[in-house]
Structure formats: structure tokens, C-alpha cells
Design an enzyme around this catalytic site. Structure first.
Site, PDB file in Angstrom:
ATOM      1  CD  GLU A 230     -55.524 -55.078  17.767  1.00  0.00           C
ATOM      2  OE1 GLU A 230     -56.683 -54.408  17.678  1.00  0.00           O
ATOM      3  OE2 GLU A 230     -54.654 -55.758  18.848  1.00  0.00           O
TER       4      GLU A 230
ATOM      5  CB  THR B 277     -65.060 -60.176   8.789  1.00  0.00           C
ATOM      6  OG1 THR B 277     -66.326 -58.853   8.456  1.00  0.00           O
ATOM      7  CG2 THR B 277     -63.770 -59.396   7.302  1.00  0.00           C
TER       8      THR B 277
ATOM      9  CD  GLU C  88     -65.913 -55.366   8.933  1.00  0.00           C
ATOM     10  OE1 GLU C  88     -65.300 -54.031   9.069  1.00  0.00           O
ATOM     11  OE2 GLU C  88     -66.740 -54.847   9.926  1.00  0.00           O
TER      12      GLU C  88
ATOM     13  CE1 TYR D  10     -61.320 -56.890  11.617  1.00  0.00           C
ATOM     14  CE2 TYR D  10     -62.596 -56.085  10.480  1.00  0.00           C
ATOM     15  CZ  TYR D  10     -62.904 -57.008  11.330  1.00  0.00           C
ATOM     16  OH  TYR D  10     -63.016 -58.548  11.199  1.00  0.00           O
TER      17      TYR D  10
HETATM   18  P1  NAD Z   1     -62.239 -60.365  19.699  1.00  0.00           P
HETATM   19  O1  NAD Z   1     -61.417 -58.769  19.879  1.00  0.00           O
HETATM   20  O2  NAD Z   1     -63.142 -60.156  20.565  1.00  0.00           O
HETATM   21  O3  NAD Z   1     -61.218 -60.806  19.719  1.00  0.00           O
HETATM   22  C1  NAD Z   1     -59.593 -60.895  19.265  1.00  0.00           C
HETATM   23  C2  NAD Z   1     -58.651 -62.332  20.161  1.00  0.00           C
HETATM   24  O4  NAD Z   1     -57.413 -62.033  19.579  1.00  0.00           O
HETATM   25  C3  NAD Z   1     -57.882 -61.727  21.636  1.00  0.00           C
HETATM   26  O5  NAD Z   1     -58.539 -62.982  22.438  1.00  0.00           O
HETATM   27  C4  NAD Z   1     -57.701 -60.994  21.187  1.00  0.00           C
HETATM   28  O6  NAD Z   1     -56.623 -60.794  22.960  1.00  0.00           O
HETATM   29  C5  NAD Z   1     -56.149 -62.119  20.095  1.00  0.00           C
HETATM   30  N1  NAD Z   1     -55.784 -61.466  19.645  1.00  0.00           N
HETATM   31  C6  NAD Z   1     -55.533 -60.193  19.188  1.00  0.00           C
HETATM   32  N2  NAD Z   1     -53.684 -60.169  18.688  1.00  0.00           N
HETATM   33  C7  NAD Z   1     -53.310 -60.490  18.679  1.00  0.00           C
HETATM   34  C8  NAD Z   1     -51.967 -61.436  18.714  1.00  0.00           C
HETATM   35  N3  NAD Z   1     -51.052 -60.340  17.730  1.00  0.00           N
HETATM   36  N4  NAD Z   1     -51.855 -62.756  19.313  1.00  0.00           N
HETATM   37  C9  NAD Z   1     -52.604 -63.868  19.543  1.00  0.00           C
HETATM   38  N5  NAD Z   1     -53.492 -63.653  19.658  1.00  0.00           N
HETATM   39  C10 NAD Z   1     -54.649 -62.189  19.164  1.00  0.00           C
HETATM   40  O7  NAD Z   1     -62.682 -60.432  18.629  1.00  0.00           O
HETATM   41  P2  NAD Z   1     -64.223 -61.762  17.509  1.00  0.00           P
HETATM   42  O8  NAD Z   1     -64.474 -59.916  17.670  1.00  0.00           O
HETATM   43  O9  NAD Z   1     -64.012 -62.763  18.847  1.00  0.00           O
HETATM   44  O10 NAD Z   1     -62.946 -61.900  16.101  1.00  0.00           O
HETATM   45  C11 NAD Z   1     -62.413 -63.359  15.648  1.00  0.00           C
HETATM   46  C12 NAD Z   1     -62.169 -63.215  14.506  1.00  0.00           C
HETATM   47  O11 NAD Z   1     -63.703 -63.570  13.598  1.00  0.00           O
HETATM   48  C13 NAD Z   1     -61.396 -61.724  13.781  1.00  0.00           C
HETATM   49  O12 NAD Z   1     -60.624 -62.944  12.755  1.00  0.00           O
HETATM   50  C14 NAD Z   1     -62.224 -61.414  13.080  1.00  0.00           C
HETATM   51  O13 NAD Z   1     -62.135 -60.451  11.888  1.00  0.00           O
HETATM   52  C15 NAD Z   1     -63.606 -62.281  12.784  1.00  0.00           C
HETATM   53  N6  NAD Z   1     -65.382 -61.938  12.274  1.00  0.00           N
HETATM   54  C16 NAD Z   1     -65.626 -60.740  13.704  1.00  0.00           C
HETATM   55  C17 NAD Z   1     -66.688 -60.998  13.989  1.00  0.00           C
HETATM   56  C18 NAD Z   1     -67.581 -60.055  14.295  1.00  0.00           C
HETATM   57  O14 NAD Z   1     -68.791 -59.801  14.131  1.00  0.00           O
HETATM   58  N7  NAD Z   1     -67.176 -59.861  15.758  1.00  0.00           N
HETATM   59  C19 NAD Z   1     -67.914 -61.209  12.092  1.00  0.00           C
HETATM   60  C20 NAD Z   1     -67.335 -61.937  11.312  1.00  0.00           C
HETATM   61  C21 NAD Z   1     -65.844 -62.240  11.069  1.00  0.00           C
HETATM   62  O1  TDX Z   2     -71.824 -46.801  19.390  1.00  0.00           O
HETATM   63  C1  TDX Z   2     -72.039 -47.317  17.933  1.00  0.00           C
HETATM   64  N1  TDX Z   2     -73.098 -47.079  17.138  1.00  0.00           N
HETATM   65  C2  TDX Z   2     -73.552 -47.265  16.229  1.00  0.00           C
HETATM   66  O2  TDX Z   2     -74.509 -46.597  15.166  1.00  0.00           O
HETATM   67  C3  TDX Z   2     -71.243 -48.795  17.889  1.00  0.00           C
HETATM   68  C4  TDX Z   2     -70.294 -49.355  18.307  1.00  0.00           C
HETATM   69  C5  TDX Z   2     -71.480 -49.043  16.153  1.00  0.00           C
HETATM   70  N2  TDX Z   2     -72.784 -48.450  15.628  1.00  0.00           N
HETATM   71  C6  TDX Z   2     -73.082 -49.178  14.410  1.00  0.00           C
HETATM   72  C7  TDX Z   2     -71.898 -49.152  13.830  1.00  0.00           C
HETATM   73  C8  TDX Z   2     -72.208 -49.949  12.397  1.00  0.00           C
HETATM   74  O3  TDX Z   2     -73.490 -49.905  11.812  1.00  0.00           O
HETATM   75  O4  TDX Z   2     -73.258 -50.582  14.567  1.00  0.00           O
HETATM   76  C9  TDX Z   2     -72.973 -51.177  13.179  1.00  0.00           C
HETATM   77  C10 TDX Z   2     -72.134 -52.134  13.961  1.00  0.00           C
HETATM   78  O5  TDX Z   2     -70.666 -51.848  14.106  1.00  0.00           O
HETATM   79  P1  TDX Z   2     -69.583 -52.586  15.121  1.00  0.00           P
HETATM   80  O6  TDX Z   2     -70.243 -53.133  16.507  1.00  0.00           O
HETATM   81  O7  TDX Z   2     -68.273 -51.781  15.010  1.00  0.00           O
HETATM   82  O8  TDX Z   2     -69.578 -53.837  14.134  1.00  0.00           O
HETATM   83  P2  TDX Z   2     -68.875 -53.470  12.596  1.00  0.00           P
HETATM   84  O9  TDX Z   2     -67.974 -52.013  12.683  1.00  0.00           O
HETATM   85  O10 TDX Z   2     -69.867 -54.084  11.827  1.00  0.00           O
HETATM   86  O11 TDX Z   2     -67.924 -54.696  12.427  1.00  0.00           O
HETATM   87  C11 TDX Z   2     -68.563 -55.685  12.779  1.00  0.00           C
HETATM   88  O12 TDX Z   2     -68.326 -56.790  11.534  1.00  0.00           O
HETATM   89  C12 TDX Z   2     -67.838 -57.327  11.177  1.00  0.00           C
HETATM   90  C13 TDX Z   2     -67.139 -56.933  13.755  1.00  0.00           C
HETATM   91  O13 TDX Z   2     -66.505 -55.998  14.558  1.00  0.00           O
HETATM   92  C14 TDX Z   2     -65.991 -57.347  12.918  1.00  0.00           C
HETATM   93  O14 TDX Z   2     -64.594 -58.005  13.145  1.00  0.00           O
HETATM   94  C15 TDX Z   2     -66.517 -57.685  11.653  1.00  0.00           C
HETATM   95  O15 TDX Z   2     -65.502 -58.809  10.480  1.00  0.00           O
END
Ligand code: NAD
Ligand code: TDX
Length: 333
Positions: A82, A122, A124, A149
Site C-alpha cells: 500500500e 522508500t 520516507e 505509510y
Molecule cells: P502502487 O500503489 O502503484 O502499486 C502497488 C502494487 O502492489 C499494485 O499493483 C497492487 O495491486 C499490489 N499490491 C498491493 N497490496 C498487495 C498485496 N497484499 N499482495 C499483492 N499485491 C499487492 O505502488 P508504487 O508507487 O508502484 O510503489 C511500489 C513500491 O515502491 C512500494 O513498495 C513503495 O513503497 C515503493 N516506493 C514508491 C515510491 C513512489 O514514488 N511511488 C518511491 C519509493 C519507493
Molecule cells: O493533490 C496533491 N497535492 C499536493 O500538493 C497531492 C496528491 C500531493 N501533494 C503534495 C504532497 C507531497 O508533498 O505533493 C507531494 C507528493 O505527494 P504524493 O504523490 O502523495 O507523494 P509522497 O507523499 O511524497 O510519497 C511518494 O513518495 C515516496 C509515494 O507516494 C510513496 O509511495 C513513496 O514512498
């Protein structure tokens, strides 16, 4: 390493990683293991040769299913989570279950079968930095997560470290900064704003918009993870980042300009509770020890490509939009 499992491979970063490995390692097979939550989408991995890319529709918390899958692979790359802070503020339980219990299940399976694990995490987990702090996060920065998270991701990292030390599990960890690129869910900052503008509405900045994120193109995250999987030292943590610090206001203004709109035409909405101020990554270890370098360092070009992808792929995101905005409405953002 020829046969890998990618958990969360139907999500944003996981599916980009699947495409990356499919292209870069033509002799590997990839099993996507995904529960297809609201964030997963099989379309993200459509069109890839089914001889090389298999799909298991299952939950990582399902002990028998993850055990059976892990038994068949050489290595597992664990993206499933998540992933959205705002959702974790609204309903934390799924974060505890998937991010903590799910990672525990994977650790027990790789322990039993003696398989290699790469755990994706992450930046975070380190909490946040002041805007004027010269420091960046390093692998030695103490954990100090702020949200449900990030604390669930921190918990999962600590489980991985403990399983390495206590049971000799062959695992590495990476902590990456904010990703952007194609296939990102419209709940996240950049896709939310692009799609709002495409629908004729205004971007929504939390608070003053001064919070800083260290943006990295998801392709660079993929190459970092693949490098660590192949060359990383067992038990080690690597930070992945591309020196992409920008505040949210700058990102929205650039996006509006790229979309041919007035760069000041956005709304300020109520702030996220506990909103982390700044993240910044020092990726020296990954660069010096494993020779990794980011390629997509022109943020303007990367954002323009991302705007083009959402413009061209309306049928991918349109079905997600109403439900996502209804959740935001409930949160008052
Ligand atoms: P996302 O929410 O887009 O995708 C998550 C995926 O995991 C989905 O396909 C979902 O169906 C699957 N999933 C969720 N719960 C599950 C479960 N219980 N069993 C099996 N599958 C499940 O996430 P994302 O943004 O692609 O992030 C992927 C990974 O990278 C995460 O571990 C996140 O913490 C990490 N991460 C994300 C960011 C970012 O900027 N988005 C940055 C650093 C690290
Ligand atoms: O509508 C918005 N307006 C806004 O100002 C949203 C959705 C976010 N924000 C701000 C909040 C944050 O400062 O933008 C920044 C980025 O927000 P998110 O996309 O929600 O990311 P963040 O909370 O920084 O976390 C992301 O980076 C680290 C990913 O969602 C995580 O999965 C990852 O671990």
C-alpha cells in the site's frame, strides 16, 4: 538469475520494472505476483511475451500462495505495498497488513527455500529534513517515519534486516525517492494534477506548496534496483536518487507551462496532516560501490514525456478518476 518474481508488478513502479527487465535481460523469465488492488492494473503489463512474463493473481499475505511461488523462482523483487500516504491517514489497517505482514510472509518463504530477495522501500522511512538543512539522507540516517505509510515501510525494512542477521536470509534493501513516469495512479501528485488539467480543472497544491520532493524517473529506479539485485552486497541498504529536488509549486508551475496554461492557475487546498517538509537522497554508495548512474536527469523533458503519456492514454486513467477524487473530497483536499 533467470527466473524472478516481481511482487506488485501490476502497479506503477513494479510494472515499469517488469518492462525494464523484459528489455534489458532477454533470457530472464518474470512472474508478476499481484493481488490487483485498486492500484494494480493488468493493462500495465499487457503485450509482453507470455512465454517470458507469467502472472499470479494472489496476495502476498497468503502464506501458501507466496510459499508455492517462491519455491519456483531464483529471486524475488518485492515492490507490492500500500503506497499512498493520504490513504494511510484515512485508513491505516491495509498498510499494516500488506506492508508488514506481507513482507513477513515473503521473508519466511525466502528463508525456507533459500532464495535471494530484494526489498523495495522508500526514503520516507528517514522522516523529513528542514528546507535549509544541508544534509541529505544516507544509509546511516536514523529511521524516523512520520505517517502510517512510512512507519509500515520502516517496519518492513527492519524485518528484512533482522531476517538477514538472525536467519542468514540473502536480502538487499533499497530506499528510493519520489518516482514519476507512465502508469502512476492518478491519486499521486503529478498524475493527479496532469489529469485535473486535462479535464479542464485546476491543480491542487497542499498548503503553501513549499514541500520538497527529490524526483526520479521510474526508469532510473528500475535500473538501480536491477543493479542492486545483480551486484549488491547481501545485507546492505542502498539509497536510490537522482538529485532531483523541487518544491511542489515549481513542479505544478512547470507542468502548467508545458501544458500551455497560465503557470499560476492552480488552487491551494488544505494541507496533509503531518506533511513531511523535504526529502533528499545521497546516492553515493550506489554510485561508487556499484557504478550506477541515473540517465533521466532532465526533469523538464521527463515531465513533458509524462504529460504526453497521460494525454495519449486517457482510457487508462479516466476510469480511476471519479473514485479517486471522491476520496479526496472526503479528506477535504
Ligand atoms: P502502487 O500503489 O502503484 O502499486 C502497488 C502494487 O502492489 C499494485 O499493483 C497492487 O495491486 C499490489 N499490491 C498491493 N497490496 C498487495 C498485496 N497484499 N499482495 C499483492 N499485491 C499487492 O505502488 P508504487 O508507487 O508502484 O510503489 C511500489 C513500491 O515502491 C512500494 O513498495 C513503495 O513503497 C515503493 N516506493 C514508491 C515510491 C513512489 O514514488 N511511488 C518511491 C519509493 C519507493
Ligand atoms: O493533490 C496533491 N497535492 C499536493 O500538493 C497531492 C496528491 C500531493 N501533494 C503534495 C504532497 C507531497 O508533498 O505533493 C507531494 C507528493 O505527494 P504524493 O504523490 O502523495 O507523494 P509522497 O507523499 O511524497 O510519497 C511518494 O513518495 C515516496 C509515494 O507516494 C510513496 O509511495 C513513496 O514512498
Amino acid at each position: 538469475m533467470k527466473n524472478i518474481i516481481v511482487t506488485g508488478g501490476a502497479g506503477f513502479i513494479g510494472s515499469n520494472f517488469v518492462h525494464h527487465v523484459f528489455r534489458e535481460r532477454p533470457d530472464w523469465t518474470i512472474t508478476v505476483y499481484d493481488a490487483l488492488t485498486y492500484a494494480g492494473n493488468r493493462k500495465n503489463i499487457e503485450g509482453l511475451d507470455p512465454e517470458r512474463v507469467k502472472f499470479i493473481h494472489a496476495n502476498i499475505c497468503d502464506e501458501a500462495a507466496i510459499d508455492a511461488a517462491v519455491a519456483e523462482c531464483d529471486a524475488i523483487v518485492h515492490f507490492a505495498a500500500e503506497s499512498h500516504n493520504d490513504n494511510s491517514l484515512h485508513s491505516p489497517y491495509p498498510f499494516i497488513e500488506t506492508n508488514i505482514i506481507g513482507t513477513y510472509r515473503i521473508l519466511e518463504a525466502v528463508r525456507k527455500h533459500g532464495k535471494r530477495l530484494h526489498h523495495v522501500s522508500t526514503d520516507e522511512v528517514y522522516g523529513d529534513l528542514e528546507l535549509d538543512d544541508p544534509a541529505k539522507f544516507t544509509p546511516d540516517t536514523p529511521y524516523n517515519p512520520s505517517s502510517p505509510y512510512s512507519s509500515s515501510k520502516a517496519s518492513s525494512d527492519l524485518l528484512v534486516r533482522a531476517w538477514v542477521r538472525s536467519f542468514g536470509v540473502q536480502a538487499t534493501i533499497s530506499n528510493c525517492s519520489n518516482n514519476y513516469g507512465p502508469y502512476q495512479h492518478v491519486e499521486k501528485f503529478i498524475p493527479r494534477q496532469i489529469t485535473e488539467v486535462l479535464l479542464g480543472r485546476k491543480p491542487k497544491l497542499y498548503g503553501a506548496g513549499e514541500n520538497v520532493r527529490d524526483w526520479i524517473h521510474t526508469e532510473d529506479h528500475s535500473s538501480g534496483v536491477l543493479t542492486i539485485l545483480e551486484k549488491g552486497s547481501i545485507g546492505e541498504t542502498y539509497l536510490i536518487g537522482a538529485d532531483g529536488e523541487k518544491n511542489n509549486k515549481e513542479v505544478v508551475e512547470l507542468m502548467l507551462e508545458l501544458m500551455g496554461k497560465d503557470a499560476k492557475d492552480y488552487d491551494h487546498v488544505s494541507d496533509r496532516p503531518g506533511h513531511d517538509m523535504r526529502y533528499a537522497i545521497d546516492a553515493t554508495r550506489l554510485q561508487n560501490e556499484l557504478g550506477w548512474r541515473p540517465k533521466y536527469t532532465d526533469f523538464r523533458a521527463g515531465l513533458a514525456d509524462t504529460v504526453a503519456w497521460y494525454t495519449d492514454n486517457r482510457s487508462w486513467w479516466e476510469p480511476l478518476k471519479a473514485e479517486t477524487e471522491a476520496k479526496y473530497k472526503e479528506l477535504g483536499r
